[in-house]
Design a protein around this motif. Structure first.
Motif, mmCIF file in Angstrom:
data_model
loop_
_atom_site.group_PDB
_atom_site.id
_atom_site.type_symbol
_atom_site.label_atom_id
_atom_site.label_comp_id
_atom_site.label_asym_id
_atom_site.label_seq_id
_atom_site.Cartn_x
_atom_site.Cartn_y
_atom_site.Cartn_z
ATOM 1 N N ALA A 1 0.823 -1.207 0.000
ATOM 2 C CA ALA A 1 0.000 0.000 0.000
ATOM 3 C C ALA A 1 0.859 1.261 0.000
ATOM 4 C CB ALA A 1 -0.922 -0.008 1.217
ATOM 5 N N LEU A 2 1.926 1.265 0.794
ATOM 6 C CA LEU A 2 2.827 2.418 0.842
ATOM 7 C C LEU A 2 3.556 2.608 -0.481
ATOM 8 C CD1 LEU A 2 4.264 1.990 4.448
ATOM 9 C CD2 LEU A 2 2.741 3.822 3.649
ATOM 10 N N PHE A 3 3.874 1.492 -1.140
ATOM 11 C CA PHE A 3 4.501 1.585 -2.460
ATOM 12 C C PHE A 3 3.557 2.253 -3.453
ATOM 13 C CE2 PHE A 3 4.555 -0.321 -6.706
ATOM 14 C CZ PHE A 3 5.728 0.236 -7.182
ATOM 15 N N HIS A 4 2.302 1.817 -3.483
ATOM 16 C CA HIS A 4 1.343 2.414 -4.416
ATOM 17 C C HIS A 4 1.088 3.879 -4.070
ATOM 18 C CE1 HIS A 4 0.379 -0.986 -6.943
ATOM 19 N NE2 HIS A 4 0.271 -1.761 -5.871
ATOM 20 N N GLN A 5 1.102 4.205 -2.800
ATOM 21 C CA GLN A 5 0.978 5.606 -2.387
ATOM 22 C C GLN A 5 2.146 6.423 -2.939
ATOM 23 O OE1 GLN A 5 -0.092 7.214 1.823
ATOM 24 N NE2 GLN A 5 2.130 6.991 1.809
ATOM 25 N N ALA A 6 3.356 5.893 -2.831
ATOM 26 C CA ALA A 6 4.543 6.594 -3.314
ATOM 27 C C ALA A 6 4.534 6.714 -4.833
ATOM 28 C CB ALA A 6 5.805 5.870 -2.851
ATOM 29 N N ALA A 7 4.108 5.642 -5.521
ATOM 30 C CA ALA A 7 4.038 5.686 -6.984
ATOM 31 C C ALA A 7 3.022 6.726 -7.444
ATOM 32 C CB ALA A 7 3.697 4.302 -7.528
ATOM 33 N N SER A 8 1.900 6.807 -6.747
ATOM 34 C CA SER A 8 0.894 7.822 -7.069
ATOM 35 C C SER A 8 1.421 9.220 -6.784
ATOM 36 C CB SER A 8 -0.377 7.559 -6.252
ATOM 37 O OG SER A 8 -1.364 8.522 -6.536
ATOM 38 N N THR A 9 2.200 9.360 -5.705
ATOM 39 C CA THR A 9 2.804 10.651 -5.367
ATOM 40 C C THR A 9 3.715 11.125 -6.493
ATOM 41 O OG1 THR A 9 2.698 10.245 -2.981
ATOM 42 C CG2 THR A 9 4.368 11.811 -3.748
ATOM 43 N N GLU A 10 4.544 10.226 -7.006
ATOM 44 C CA GLU A 10 5.447 10.589 -8.121
ATOM 45 C C GLU A 10 4.661 11.079 -9.323
ATOM 46 O OE1 GLU A 10 7.204 10.158 -11.956
ATOM 47 O OE2 GLU A 10 5.817 8.627 -11.190
ATOM 48 N N LEU A 11 3.626 10.351 -9.679
ATOM 49 C CA LEU A 11 2.867 10.679 -10.880
ATOM 50 C C LEU A 11 2.080 11.977 -10.730
ATOM 51 C CD1 LEU A 11 2.069 9.674 -13.719
ATOM 52 C CD2 LEU A 11 0.164 8.461 -12.651
ATOM 53 N N CYS A 12 1.422 12.146 -9.586
ATOM 54 C CA CYS A 12 0.514 13.288 -9.399
ATOM 55 C C CYS A 12 1.181 14.539 -8.854
ATOM 56 C CB CYS A 12 -0.620 12.883 -8.455
ATOM 57 S SG CYS A 12 -1.651 11.535 -9.060
ATOM 58 N N HIS A 13 2.216 14.368 -8.034
ATOM 59 C CA HIS A 13 2.795 15.512 -7.338
ATOM 60 C C HIS A 13 4.194 15.894 -7.820
ATOM 61 C CE1 HIS A 13 -0.569 15.606 -4.590
ATOM 62 N NE2 HIS A 13 -0.418 14.308 -4.395
ATOM 63 N N PHE A 14 4.772 15.068 -8.711
ATOM 64 C CA PHE A 14 6.082 15.404 -9.262
ATOM 65 C C PHE A 14 6.044 15.426 -10.785
ATOM 66 C CE2 PHE A 14 10.269 14.342 -10.937
ATOM 67 C CZ PHE A 14 11.051 15.325 -10.343
ATOM 68 N N LEU B 1 5.413 23.092 -8.125
ATOM 69 C CA LEU B 1 6.392 22.044 -7.847
ATOM 70 C C LEU B 1 7.219 22.368 -6.608
ATOM 71 C CD1 LEU B 1 7.603 19.354 -8.650
ATOM 72 C CD2 LEU B 1 9.132 20.562 -10.231
ATOM 73 N N GLU B 2 7.538 23.636 -6.412
ATOM 74 C CA GLU B 2 8.250 24.045 -5.197
ATOM 75 C C GLU B 2 7.450 23.637 -3.959
ATOM 76 O OE1 GLU B 2 11.110 25.658 -4.562
ATOM 77 O OE2 GLU B 2 11.792 26.354 -6.525
ATOM 78 N N TYR B 3 6.168 23.907 -3.982
ATOM 79 C CA TYR B 3 5.283 23.557 -2.870
ATOM 80 C C TYR B 3 5.247 22.048 -2.665
ATOM 81 C CZ TYR B 3 0.803 22.688 -0.549
ATOM 82 O OH TYR B 3 -0.182 22.227 0.290
ATOM 83 N N LYS B 4 5.144 21.304 -3.752
ATOM 84 C CA LYS B 4 5.102 19.845 -3.657
ATOM 85 C C LYS B 4 6.390 19.299 -3.051
ATOM 86 C CE LYS B 4 1.135 19.379 -5.942
ATOM 87 N NZ LYS B 4 -0.093 18.817 -5.338
ATOM 88 N N LEU B 5 7.531 19.854 -3.457
ATOM 89 C CA LEU B 5 8.807 19.348 -2.966
ATOM 90 C C LEU B 5 9.053 19.718 -1.502
ATOM 91 C CD1 LEU B 5 11.027 19.793 -6.129
ATOM 92 C CD2 LEU B 5 10.269 17.650 -5.104
ATOM 93 N N ASP B 6 8.401 20.758 -1.026
ATOM 94 C CA ASP B 6 8.447 21.027 0.415
ATOM 95 C C ASP B 6 7.811 19.861 1.175
ATOM 96 O OD1 ASP B 6 9.714 23.449 0.099
ATOM 97 O OD2 ASP B 6 7.869 24.636 0.183
ATOM 98 N N ALA B 7 6.723 19.326 0.620
ATOM 99 C CA ALA B 7 6.093 18.149 1.229
ATOM 100 C C ALA B 7 7.009 16.937 1.128
ATOM 101 C CB ALA B 7 4.750 17.868 0.564
#
Length: 221
Positions: free
Chosen positions: A96-109, A142-148
């Motif tokens: 589940a954490l992997f899929h969360q991280a993969a979604s983070t890459e796609l949507c937030h980076f 993107l600056e805001y996203k990378l702060d997260a």
């Protein structure tokens, strides 16, 4: 039959797939497509990749496109060789954490980094004008996203936990082009945790093997 990667030597998505092939120590042939000549829009190519973009793979007649899907396929098929951490395989919470991280890459980076690179790098290469106002908006987000990201990476080594996975790897091709695009979004002085993570993932031998262009690797690893 050796798996065949059909793509462009320097395309971000082709680099992503090639890096996974190296991580999993999978020999592969490489068929380069000349994007400048429009070979990716020719009917024979589009029979395999109906959207006319790169890359796709041919694995003994099995055709698959979309780089992230290809990476998942390779990591799953060759689970028992090379790097065995790219996709968690048993623990439900780790998956589940992997899929969360993969979604983070796609949507937030990727959604922002890719568009910045398109505007600042790919458009000028093709004689098109950059929309600088659009770039400013993308950079601010993107600056805001990378702060997260910096907060997340202050609690763990990698994006899905303490193990390197595809979710980390997926960032590399477009992230590496942000400095080329004159984008300060990966301002490592401001984000020490992102800086540590970025240095780690871009120091991998597998990235060094492909960053200057994809080449076939048909010998033993």
């Amino acid at each position: 039959m050796v798996l065949t990667l059909v793509g462009s030597t320097s395309s971000t998505c082709s680099l992503r797939v090639a890096m996974v092939l190296h991580e999993k120590k999978v020999p592969f042939e490489f068929i380069p497509i000349d994007l400048a000549k429009g070979e990716h829009k020719a009917p024979p190519y589009m029979e395999k990749q109906p959207f006319g973009v790169v890359p796709y793979i041919d694995d003994d007649g099995f055709i698959l496109y979309e780089s992230r899907a290809i990476c998942h396929y390779i990591a799953s098929k060759y689970a028992g060789q090379g790097n065995d951490t790219l996709i968690p395989s048993s623990d439900l919470k780790a998956i589940a954490l992997f899929h969360q991280a993969a979604s983070t890459e796609l949507c937030h980076f990727n959604d922002f980094a890719e568009k910045i690179v398109v505007e600042r790098v790919f458009k000028p290469m093709n004689g098109l004008a950059t929309d600088e106002e659009h770039v400013k908006r993308l950079l601010a987000t993107l600056e805001y996203k990378l702060d997260a990201y910096d907060k997340i990476l202050g609690k763990q080594k990698y994006l899905a936990g303490n193990t390197f996975t595809l979710a980390d790897l997926f960032h590399i091709p477009y992230g590496a082009l942000l400095p080329v695009a004159g984008a300060p979004a990966l301002d490592l002085d401001k984000r020490p945790n992102v800086a540590r993570w970025w240095k780690d993932i871009t120091s991998r031998p597998t990235w060094n093997a492909v960053k200057d262009g994809v080449k076939a690797h048909t010998g033993a690893y």
